[in-house]
Design an enzyme around this catalytic site. Structure first.
Site, PDB file in Angstrom:
ATOM      1  N   ILE A   1       0.857  -1.190   0.000  1.00 49.14           N
ATOM      2  CA  ILE A   1       0.000   0.000   0.000  1.00 49.14           C
ATOM      3  C   ILE A   1       0.887   1.231   0.000  1.00 49.14           C
ATOM      4  O   ILE A   1       1.816   1.341   0.804  1.00 49.14           O
ATOM      5  CB  ILE A   1      -0.911  -0.007   1.244  1.00 49.14           C
ATOM      6  CG1 ILE A   1      -1.870  -1.196   1.146  1.00 49.14           C
ATOM      7  CG2 ILE A   1      -1.662   1.311   1.381  1.00 49.14           C
ATOM      8  CD1 ILE A   1      -2.406  -1.652   2.479  1.00 49.14           C
ATOM      9  N   LYS A   2       0.581   2.122  -0.941  1.00 51.15           N
ATOM     10  CA  LYS A   2       1.370   3.336  -1.033  1.00 51.15           C
ATOM     11  C   LYS A   2       0.476   4.539  -0.744  1.00 51.15           C
ATOM     12  O   LYS A   2      -0.535   4.731  -1.416  1.00 51.15           O
ATOM     13  CB  LYS A   2       1.968   3.468  -2.425  1.00 51.15           C
ATOM     14  CG  LYS A   2       2.893   4.664  -2.543  1.00 51.15           C
ATOM     15  CD  LYS A   2       3.101   5.068  -3.982  1.00 51.15           C
ATOM     16  CE  LYS A   2       3.755   6.434  -4.038  1.00 51.15           C
ATOM     17  NZ  LYS A   2       3.685   7.024  -5.366  1.00 51.15           N
ATOM     18  N   VAL A   3       0.881   5.337   0.245  1.00 52.92           N
ATOM     19  CA  VAL A   3       0.114   6.544   0.576  1.00 52.92           C
ATOM     20  C   VAL A   3       1.062   7.729   0.725  1.00 52.92           C
ATOM     21  O   VAL A   3       2.282   7.575   0.770  1.00 52.92           O
ATOM     22  CB  VAL A   3      -0.688   6.358   1.890  1.00 52.92           C
ATOM     23  CG1 VAL A   3      -1.763   5.300   1.716  1.00 52.92           C
ATOM     24  CG2 VAL A   3       0.245   5.985   3.031  1.00 52.92           C
TER      25      VAL A   3
END
Lengths: 309, 309, 309, 309, 309
Positions: free
Chosen positions: C206-208
């Site tokens: 997950i990239k935020v």
């Protein structure tokens, strides 16, 4: 991982393939202690299916456990580990990503009585290979067998399917059956012919047996003699097989055959090295030895292919 | 490239095909030194599979490399190069777009012991042809063989599939197997019959062997004699084969057969030219000669078909 | 490659996935200088599409060539290189197999005027990833956008398709559009919420964006305050995002955002490290610097994640 | 046809494609009088659909007949002829195989009133291209339009489908619609951006309009100025577009736009030549002139690209 | 049935189609009293759907029975009968094989309130046409409508599907909707444009309304005037439409429009004949007259097209 010039040169022979196929070939050629040299050692363990479990593993009972072999291939620093579907489903859960794997998709077994029409049963699929994170599919054909043409059609279709999803094919080509004599199965002309058929089917890595100096087919014998092709030494015979695979433009590896003494195994490896073969596929001669002996043998083989022994 | 009147006339016989099929036929008929004459020379190299690598290439070892043949076909100015899947995957990466190619899709091999039920294995597919940028599919049937009907069904389906994507079919029709005698395989009536079967299957280019004056089937023999069909000379026999292919409305090319002397090869070519055949498919008589001799032979053949020799 | 205990522990959180998905996660976690640490640095270069070529590459024109970035990721010893389809088709032919790649499958662009219904176009497919030998698919969703639900359905289907063939998913989750304020896009509660949505969709990585201490949604604000969740420092906020991804059982990486000074970038990295994030995705802050500066920056980042700087 | 070194170099940028795609690119690059130079002139005639028949052809009524344009492209020695489905179905039956053809698959028309959401209708399919023996598919996208993202998804899917059967894609990228100003459609930054998007979508040949020195987007303007990118001359602007297509690693051709005087057309061609563009797509400026004038104009263009005028 | 030279000439324009499509075109062109002349009269009866049953049939209540129209078309010696699916399912059981039929596949209806986005619903399929033994599919597009692009995509796909099974397409092209004025729907430039779009979509028979001398689009008006295209008489306007359909290389038929007096109908027919149109599609002006009157009218029309009246 930096792909070496040697490996790049080998891969340039596969330029008509998509980058996925080439990436998986690179993965196998760059793995382990021989990574980057253009040489490979692959550990294949499907003898449980081929000969039955006791005949394969009783002598070194650790081999009953699929993890044993997968671990051995990793610890020895080999290029790839080849095994049947069920066996890989067990061991992959412990070792995924640690060594490239090859799912062997078809198998013969010694309970079947096939002779002249030697055949295999297909256990796995291309989607199994993807699901298990494998780097290649493996398959066996028996050129000469009355089932040989059908097998070729099976693998032709699997190769197409596999390459579309970026998977190369390792093809075991073992002439047998039909009119072939027992000696003929490993005759110089027959082994080279079997290797050539594998190349023509589109195999990316070709696995054959080491040939003897016997020449089985009369017409071929005449050509070998007229052209004075040297086949006296094992190294010369290896070179002739390599030449039969598009003049060395396909990767060719040789199997050691039946279990035998360490010296005999190493002589074979030296011949493969000298003849320009890309490497060895060694099964029984590994897992029927105790682990430490097997590791030692594999280490010596690696050093031979590195030009250090 | 301006399509000549002669080629337009030939193509008008294929008006029920879509423009893609006709474009690929035009591509082959317009390529090379015979481009536009309505005559063709095609170099086919699948003898590695048919007879084994040493028996094919040992005499002129450059032939072990797939590039050698592809380059030879280009340098000689031929109309097309035909080869098996694996071999084309190697050479196409060097030569794509330089000469029309034909992917030969099925193959027999000399390790198999099939006799009365002579058969072939299917190595490639129509999608392979598109992927490799080929101009036609190639296929062999053995009319007379116990596998012959099945082969006809295989090619009938492939022809349909290929033409839907604009690919014409070159069909090798070689009667053998079943009750056919060895002489019968090249008998006048049998060769003409095999050619006619190919035409009826929807083949666009038909390849047969040069017939002898032997007549194999009693009923056919009677008709040949009653109608006083001249079959004494090779040219007359070629004309009879051409007539059997919808009265000359399909392209027919002839194979030279086993390796032989230059004069014998050229006599065959003159007979094909005189008899109104569309050209030659010449394999072994090319690649078993040294390159310079092969180029010289092909050049003479071209000049014969140009009416200059 | 021996998979470390740390990586094995991370992978144990993905036990319901097939071995292929886990092998590809292992491949990324074991690659490069951070291989085995459980930390990752990924170089993503899709700003040519997002912002246009000049706005992305004019400042350091080597970046116009796709090979530049792929080479940089390799030379810096990163874990993976993420790029769009067309760009990877160019560079993969030079670098296949040398670093795990992620094909970013959808993209927004700055010529489109979408605002509240921020959307992206899908450029690539799962089969493209296999064909190019990639180790994961990449995708962006805009939670909050009027197109957000549709995007979630798109990625849900792609995740299913990808994992069936052994490919994990790296999901960019960037809340924007709809009623979200500009500040809200990086608000603590919103970033954590977007990360959680990605986890729930089945994303593997997950990239935020790094969150600010702003709290956008009134109900969320109340809960943060009642529970006295510490969000004063960047490290604390990273920890809260990681907690929102199944209590740290999914891999979470943070993007650096707009180009900025080296100190600011390194402060972010330290915060990610302290907060237990798995790593950084850093694009513009790399390729807009000269190559030597970029390599130096990346090296410092690596040492921070190694606990050495 | 011997593929030149120049063309081989261009094709090496497409090494991740299959040989079929490369063969068709080679076919276009090797055809006509510019064959082998790496430069191309393509005649596209779809203005009957775009602007209506009278507005396109009344001035030179021979153009009402599809054969007129196909013949003109052949007689002028161009590299390829691009036209819509219906038009090619008529002319292909006369000219198949004489010049590579591109089936333009989608079209706008002037009866539709679309403005901000400029769109096109898809008339043809990949299978139509194969059926008609075409060498490429053609497609138009309108980056910036409210329909732009959907168009990108349409062409992404068509590119995948086409390349699987060996067909490359020629992509017209014409920013318009949305918030773009009329001047913005041909602004330096916008044209380069549109070209980059086409490259990222996987297009093999990119067609854009010649840009003006206007800079539409504020952020891009800043980068152009900071980096002092020279855009004062047409040649410089062409070079910037070429650089935006993976640093010149994709083929880029430029359209002449509205009908205009001969000198203006030739000035454009010289600028394309100087700036390193791969060639011209010229439609209205050909077929709205009498045939002899058009042939003369094309001949001068060819000589400019040959460096002779 | 001997196909006449005139019909062969027309069919030669469809040489890229398969023989099935051409055979069905021949079937329509050779049927009835105009068989062989290259002229056609088609009776279409779909006004029950378009305007409702009472508005269509109350004035001549025999028309409520589908057999009435089918019988009329046969008795009048017309070339084909076109009707909707349900209606043909009733009458075909009585009349199959007696006259070529066209299944009209889509329909508007007067209960729907569509205006600017005029559209139709698809009632039937290509397989319905085969099941009912029809000779062609029929379809309507509304160029200019906000649904026009989508309709074009629908028919493009249906044409492909139909021709693959040997069925040609009769395409009603009726500009309306969008920004088109009411007068614009039958303007000279607009009708010609709509006809051209149908031809480009691959329609085999194009049906349009007779144009007025109004010119709707400013740019087109300029071209008509510059080129001094004569459009003063109905015959001249017909000729301009025919020219817009690939210079007369597609079959074009004209509809009579609203019910009107016999003289007006016949004037139209004479204009179509003089202008080189291929014939008439006449519906309401037939079935709203008593049977005997209708037969008499059709007989006069036939004689006009035969050059006898």
């Amino acid at each position: 991982m930096r792909v070496t010039q040697r490996v790049k040169k080998i891969l340039s022979n596969y330029d008509s393939e998509n980058p996925g196929v080439k990436a998986n070939l690179a993965r196998m050629l760059m793995a382990g202690k021989l990574g980057g040299t253009g040489r490979m050692i692959i550990l294949p363990v499907d003898q449980g299916i081929e000969h039955g479990p006791a005949r394969s593993f009783a002598v070194n009972p650790d081999g009953y456990d699929p993890d044993y072999h997968h671990q051995l291939a990793i610890d020895a620093g080999l290029n790839a580990y080849a095994a049947p579907l069920g066996q890989l489903e067990v061991s992959t859960q412990s070792f995924f990503g640690q060594i490239p794997t090859i799912v062997k998709l078809n198998h013969s077994n010694s309970l079947s009585r096939l002779k002249e029409d030697a055949d295999q049963a297909i256990f796995g699929s291309v989607e199994d290979c993807l699901r298990l994170g494998a780097s290649a599919i493996g398959f066996t054909i028996y050129p000469g067998s009355d089932q040989g043409l059908e097998q070729m059609e099976e693998i032709a279709e699997l190769i197409r399917e596999a390459k579309a999803v970026g998977l190369p094919t390792v093809l075991w080509s073992y002439p047998r059956g039909g009119n072939l004599s027992k000696d003929g199965e490993t005759a110089m002309d027959v082994v080279a012919y079997g290797a050539h058929l594998a190349a023509q089917l589109g195999a990316h890595v070709i696995k054959v047996k080491l040939p003897t100096d016997h020449l089985e087919q009369a017409e071929a014998k005449k050509e070998f003699q007229n052209a004075r092709i040297p086949i006296g030494s094992q190294g010369e015979r290896v070179a002739e097989v390599v030449r039969s695979c598009f003049n060395g433009r396909r990767i060719v590896v040789f199997s050691g055959g039946a279990a035998k003494g360490t010296d005999a195994v190493l002589d074979d490896v030296r011949a493969i090295h000298e003849g320009g073969g890309n490497g060895s596929i060694i099964g029984r001669n590994c897992f029927r030895r105790p682990r430490e002996e097997a590791l030692e043998l594999l280490d010596t083989m690696i050093r031979i292919f590195q030009g250090k022994a």
